[in-house]
Design a protein around this motif. Structure first.
Motif, PDB file in Angstrom:
ATOM      1  N   SER A 103      54.318  64.167  54.166  1.00  0.00           N
ATOM      2  CA  SER A 103      53.621  63.514  53.149  1.00  0.00           C
ATOM      3  C   SER A 103      53.916  62.013  53.246  1.00  0.00           C
ATOM      4  CB  SER A 103      53.939  64.223  51.758  1.00  0.00           C
ATOM      5  OG  SER A 103      53.423  65.197  51.709  1.00  0.00           O
ATOM      6  N   TYR A 104      55.242  61.833  53.720  1.00  0.00           N
ATOM      7  CA  TYR A 104      55.673  60.241  53.565  1.00  0.00           C
ATOM      8  C   TYR A 104      54.943  59.274  54.650  1.00  0.00           C
ATOM      9  CZ  TYR A 104      58.881  56.325  53.160  1.00  0.00           C
ATOM     10  OH  TYR A 104      59.138  54.963  53.163  1.00  0.00           O
ATOM     11  N   VAL A 105      54.913  60.230  55.720  1.00  0.00           N
ATOM     12  CA  VAL A 105      54.591  59.376  57.133  1.00  0.00           C
ATOM     13  C   VAL A 105      53.092  59.510  57.232  1.00  0.00           C
ATOM     14  CG1 VAL A 105      54.720  59.202  59.503  1.00  0.00           C
ATOM     15  CG2 VAL A 105      56.876  59.499  58.321  1.00  0.00           C
ATOM     16  N   ALA A 106      52.589  60.673  57.325  1.00  0.00           N
ATOM     17  CA  ALA A 106      51.221  61.118  57.552  1.00  0.00           C
ATOM     18  C   ALA A 106      50.121  60.789  56.210  1.00  0.00           C
ATOM     19  CB  ALA A 106      51.036  62.424  58.123  1.00  0.00           C
ATOM     20  N   VAL A 107      50.757  60.836  55.194  1.00  0.00           N
ATOM     21  CA  VAL A 107      49.736  60.632  54.023  1.00  0.00           C
ATOM     22  C   VAL A 107      50.260  59.322  53.353  1.00  0.00           C
ATOM     23  CG1 VAL A 107      48.956  61.665  52.017  1.00  0.00           C
ATOM     24  CG2 VAL A 107      49.361  63.203  53.835  1.00  0.00           C
ATOM     25  N   GLY A 108      51.366  59.123  53.206  1.00  0.00           N
ATOM     26  CA  GLY A 108      51.847  57.904  52.377  1.00  0.00           C
ATOM     27  C   GLY A 108      51.806  56.275  53.379  1.00  0.00           C
ATOM     28  N   VAL A 109      52.455  56.413  54.411  1.00  0.00           N
ATOM     29  CA  VAL A 109      52.516  54.956  55.025  1.00  0.00           C
ATOM     30  C   VAL A 109      51.243  54.615  55.868  1.00  0.00           C
ATOM     31  CG1 VAL A 109      53.870  53.795  56.726  1.00  0.00           C
ATOM     32  CG2 VAL A 109      55.024  55.321  54.968  1.00  0.00           C
ATOM     33  N   SER A 110      51.085  55.792  56.866  1.00  0.00           N
ATOM     34  CA  SER A 110      50.067  55.497  58.175  1.00  0.00           C
ATOM     35  C   SER A 110      48.626  55.254  57.322  1.00  0.00           C
ATOM     36  CB  SER A 110      49.896  56.485  58.926  1.00  0.00           C
ATOM     37  OG  SER A 110      48.974  56.675  59.682  1.00  0.00           O
ATOM     38  N   PRO A 111      48.016  56.089  56.492  1.00  0.00           N
ATOM     39  CA  PRO A 111      46.690  55.704  56.097  1.00  0.00           C
ATOM     40  C   PRO A 111      46.655  54.401  55.154  1.00  0.00           C
ATOM     41  CG  PRO A 111      47.619  57.363  54.864  1.00  0.00           C
ATOM     42  CD  PRO A 111      48.615  57.317  55.923  1.00  0.00           C
ATOM     43  N   ARG A 112      47.634  54.294  54.358  1.00  0.00           N
ATOM     44  CA  ARG A 112      47.399  53.038  53.497  1.00  0.00           C
ATOM     45  C   ARG A 112      47.532  51.764  54.446  1.00  0.00           C
ATOM     46  NH1 ARG A 112      49.184  57.048  50.282  1.00  0.00           N
ATOM     47  NH2 ARG A 112      48.735  56.998  48.170  1.00  0.00           N
ATOM     48  N   THR A 113      48.273  51.855  55.317  1.00  0.00           N
ATOM     49  CA  THR A 113      48.304  50.777  56.349  1.00  0.00           C
ATOM     50  C   THR A 113      47.160  50.367  57.085  1.00  0.00           C
ATOM     51  OG1 THR A 113      50.666  51.228  56.738  1.00  0.00           O
ATOM     52  CG2 THR A 113      49.745  49.737  58.195  1.00  0.00           C
ATOM     53  N   ILE A 114      46.560  51.405  57.258  1.00  0.00           N
ATOM     54  CA  ILE A 114      45.053  51.366  57.966  1.00  0.00           C
ATOM     55  C   ILE A 114      44.118  50.753  56.918  1.00  0.00           C
ATOM     56  CG2 ILE A 114      43.056  52.542  59.191  1.00  0.00           C
ATOM     57  CD1 ILE A 114      45.327  54.106  60.558  1.00  0.00           C
ATOM     58  N   GLY A 115      44.083  51.472  55.872  1.00  0.00           N
ATOM     59  CA  GLY A 115      43.341  51.030  54.599  1.00  0.00           C
ATOM     60  C   GLY A 115      43.385  49.651  54.457  1.00  0.00           C
ATOM     61  N   ALA A 116      44.800  49.023  54.312  1.00  0.00           N
ATOM     62  CA  ALA A 116      44.901  47.608  53.681  1.00  0.00           C
ATOM     63  C   ALA A 116      44.540  46.776  55.029  1.00  0.00           C
ATOM     64  CB  ALA A 116      46.445  47.517  53.524  1.00  0.00           C
ATOM     65  N   GLN A 117      44.628  47.195  56.096  1.00  0.00           N
ATOM     66  CA  GLN A 117      44.554  46.263  57.404  1.00  0.00           C
ATOM     67  C   GLN A 117      42.754  46.321  57.569  1.00  0.00           C
ATOM     68  OE1 GLN A 117      46.735  47.830  60.388  1.00  0.00           O
ATOM     69  NE2 GLN A 117      48.613  46.811  60.038  1.00  0.00           N
ATOM     70  N   HIS A 118      42.115  47.298  57.360  1.00  0.00           N
ATOM     71  CA  HIS A 118      40.780  47.212  57.505  1.00  0.00           C
ATOM     72  C   HIS A 118      40.063  47.626  56.315  1.00  0.00           C
ATOM     73  CE1 HIS A 118      41.766  46.524  61.676  1.00  0.00           C
ATOM     74  NE2 HIS A 118      42.566  47.601  61.569  1.00  0.00           N
ATOM     75  N   PRO A 119      40.037  47.157  55.114  1.00  0.00           N
ATOM     76  CA  PRO A 119      39.482  47.663  53.981  1.00  0.00           C
ATOM     77  C   PRO A 119      37.898  47.823  54.164  1.00  0.00           C
ATOM     78  CG  PRO A 119      40.264  45.323  53.873  1.00  0.00           C
ATOM     79  CD  PRO A 119      40.544  45.760  55.010  1.00  0.00           C
ATOM     80  N   LEU A 120      37.203  46.912  54.588  1.00  0.00           N
ATOM     81  CA  LEU A 120      36.022  47.111  54.590  1.00  0.00           C
ATOM     82  C   LEU A 120      35.283  48.229  55.352  1.00  0.00           C
ATOM     83  CD1 LEU A 120      33.405  45.494  53.176  1.00  0.00           C
ATOM     84  CD2 LEU A 120      33.157  44.158  55.057  1.00  0.00           C
ATOM     85  N   SER A 121      35.883  48.279  56.534  1.00  0.00           N
ATOM     86  CA  SER A 121      35.344  49.401  57.617  1.00  0.00           C
ATOM     87  C   SER A 121      35.772  50.472  56.846  1.00  0.00           C
ATOM     88  CB  SER A 121      36.107  49.149  58.849  1.00  0.00           C
ATOM     89  OG  SER A 121      35.673  47.956  59.681  1.00  0.00           O
ATOM     90  N   THR A 122      36.970  50.786  56.258  1.00  0.00           N
ATOM     91  CA  THR A 122      37.420  52.104  56.079  1.00  0.00           C
ATOM     92  C   THR A 122      36.647  52.415  54.474  1.00  0.00           C
ATOM     93  OG1 THR A 122      39.719  51.599  56.408  1.00  0.00           O
ATOM     94  CG2 THR A 122      39.597  53.261  54.973  1.00  0.00           C
ATOM     95  N   ALA A 123      36.572  51.719  53.586  1.00  0.00           N
ATOM     96  CA  ALA A 123      35.860  51.828  52.541  1.00  0.00           C
ATOM     97  C   ALA A 123      34.162  52.244  52.708  1.00  0.00           C
ATOM     98  CB  ALA A 123      35.652  50.746  51.495  1.00  0.00           C
ATOM     99  N   THR A 124      33.566  51.479  53.910  1.00  0.00           N
ATOM    100  CA  THR A 124      32.414  51.814  54.192  1.00  0.00           C
ATOM    101  C   THR A 124      32.047  53.238  54.642  1.00  0.00           C
ATOM    102  OG1 THR A 124      31.891  49.654  54.959  1.00  0.00           O
ATOM    103  CG2 THR A 124      30.345  51.136  55.841  1.00  0.00           C
ATOM    104  N   VAL A 125      33.094  53.636  55.677  1.00  0.00           N
ATOM    105  CA  VAL A 125      33.294  54.989  56.175  1.00  0.00           C
ATOM    106  C   VAL A 125      33.327  56.055  54.889  1.00  0.00           C
ATOM    107  CG1 VAL A 125      34.357  56.810  57.762  1.00  0.00           C
ATOM    108  CG2 VAL A 125      33.612  54.405  58.421  1.00  0.00           C
TER     109      VAL A 125
END
Length: 441
Positions: A103-125
């Protein structure tokens, strides 16, 4: 069987990972960004725009999917561990350890980092999935929010607490640190938030500072007063200064005298306009919208007893957002003038909290809000030029070297000889001790 459970848990974690990505991306994708993507012809921008129209709804859907997937994955992993190990406590400890790590690594840190770095692409998908998913779920996320509000002490958030003002403020601060916006822009955005918590009495011009004219005065006298004072809108009083019966505008005076010179002898009441009255407890943001809608630039502020507390203009409210607005007629004194050796010359209307910041103190008073009011309270009377009072400070405070502050009234102005500036001097603890040891004469 255990292998199938592990595969199921992995799939659930993947779903939670995708939902967390969607949350992070949507939280950082504004409607303005969605409109830009739509104008540039970006693929999937239409669906992204549909999500940006109601971001709270789709954030709630993504949150529900993530929580449900995490809980389901935890249950599956626990069941698999119970089947694989002989003792129950050992299975529970391992299941808890695995899910905390996942939960901490796979759901907490990793996806939020990707979402913050590529918000437009992530939100579009995410928009391609969340739009049909929201239609399938219907009102379920909103019903769960209402249930949470019912169990929460106090008043809850109608649409959920997942996009709060504090988070928006934090995003603005982060944007300023990353040099995406200037410091002044950050201050302006924060001021917009603070305007929603500001009362009219905090921004109004108090009655004692008003330039008024009696209703029995002539238009020529009103025109002279407007030209001498530099004000284009002047309150008209009736029986007393507390009785404001209207507002006279400089352009109305000029129009009447331009049409006929004989109009100069008419009473000012023939040229005044009706005054709008608002309570001093009204929200400044709401008043600004009302004044825009009604095309009214000035309102009379009344207190709880029905007396005139002051007037407020659109300019007064806008200054809370953009700072002081001065024109060629304004003769503004600097709020704080440093004189050296810890001495300051401040305006009598300076807030007590701002005075405390000059000395690294937290000053507060239940009865008054300004330095002039504090001086009058310590004196027990209306201060005149040269009047001095001392404000003691607690010995155990943040400045043990200071025993107090000496306030001296300086210049007076206006028809009431009101104090304009106050000299503030620190009283050192050593000086206080020496004076205490001196014998009384």
């Amino acid at each position: 069987m255990t292998g199938q459970l592990i595969v199921g848990a992995v799939l659930l974690v993947v779903v939670a990972w995708l939902a967390a990505c969607a949350e992070a991306g949507l939280a950082r994708t504004t409607r303005f960004r969605a409109e830009e993507a739509l104008r540039s012809g970006r693929r999937g921008a239409a669906k992204l725009m549909a999500v940006a129209e109601d971001p709270t709804r789709y954030l709630n859907v993504a949150l529900l999917v993530r929580v449900a997937s995490e809980v389901a994955a935890g249950a599956v992993v626990t069941y698999a561990c119970v089947r694989a190990f002989d003792t129950t406590w050992e299975a529970l400890v391992i299941a808890i350890g695995v899910m905390v790590l996942v939960s901490y690594v796979a759901v907490g840190v990793s996806p939020r980092t990707i979402g913050a770095q590529h918000p437009l692409s992530t939100a579009t998908v995410a928009a391609h999935v969340l739009l049909p998913l929201a239609r399938v779920m219907g009102p379920v996320p909103q019903l769960l929010i209402l249930l949470g509000n019912a169990l929460t002490p106090g008043k809850g958030f109608r649409k959920g607490p997942f996009a709060s003002e504090a988070e928006l403020r934090a995003l603005v601060d982060l944007a300023e640190k990353e040099s995406l916006i200037e410091d002044e822009e950050r201050r302006m955005v924060h001021s917009v938030f603070e305007l929603g918590d500001t009362l009219v009495r905090e921004v109004m011009v108090p009655r004692t500072d008003l330039v008024t004219i009696e209703r029995f005065k002539t238009i020529r006298q009103a025109l002279t007063l407007a030209l001498r004072s530099g004000y284009s809108r002047i309150p008209v009083t009736g029986e007393s200064e507390d009785d404001i019966v209207g507002i006279v505008y400089l352009k109305d005076l000029a129009r009447k005298t331009h049409i006929s010179r004989d109009a100069e002898a008419e009473l000012v009441s023939t040229a005044m306009r009706p005054a709008a009255f608002v309570p001093d407890t009204k929200n400044a943001g709401d008043l600004l919208r009302e004044m825009q809608r009604e095309r009214n630039h000035v309102a009379v502020v009344v207190d709880e007893y029905g007396g005139t507390a002051g007037i407020v203009t659109i300019e007064d409210i806008l200054e809370e957002i953009v700072g002081e607005i001065t024109d060629e007629y304004d003769q503004e004194l600097p709020p704080v003038e440093e004189l050296g050796e810890g001495r300051y010359r401040v305006t009598a209307r300076l807030d007590i909290g701002d005075l405390g910041e000059l000395y690294g103190l937290q000053l507060d008073d239940e009865d008054v809000e300004t330095v002039g009011g504090l001086l009058a309270k310590r004196l027990g009377r209306v201060p005149i030029a040269g009047a001095t009072a001392r404000m003691p400070l607690p010995e155990e405070g943040p400045r043990p070297d200071l025993a107090g502050l000496r306030l001296t009234a300086e210049s007076a102005a206006g028809r009431r000889n009101k104090i304009v500036t106050v000299l503030v001097e620190p009283v050192a603890a050593e000086e206080e001790a020496v004076q205490a040891e001196q014998p009384a004469e």
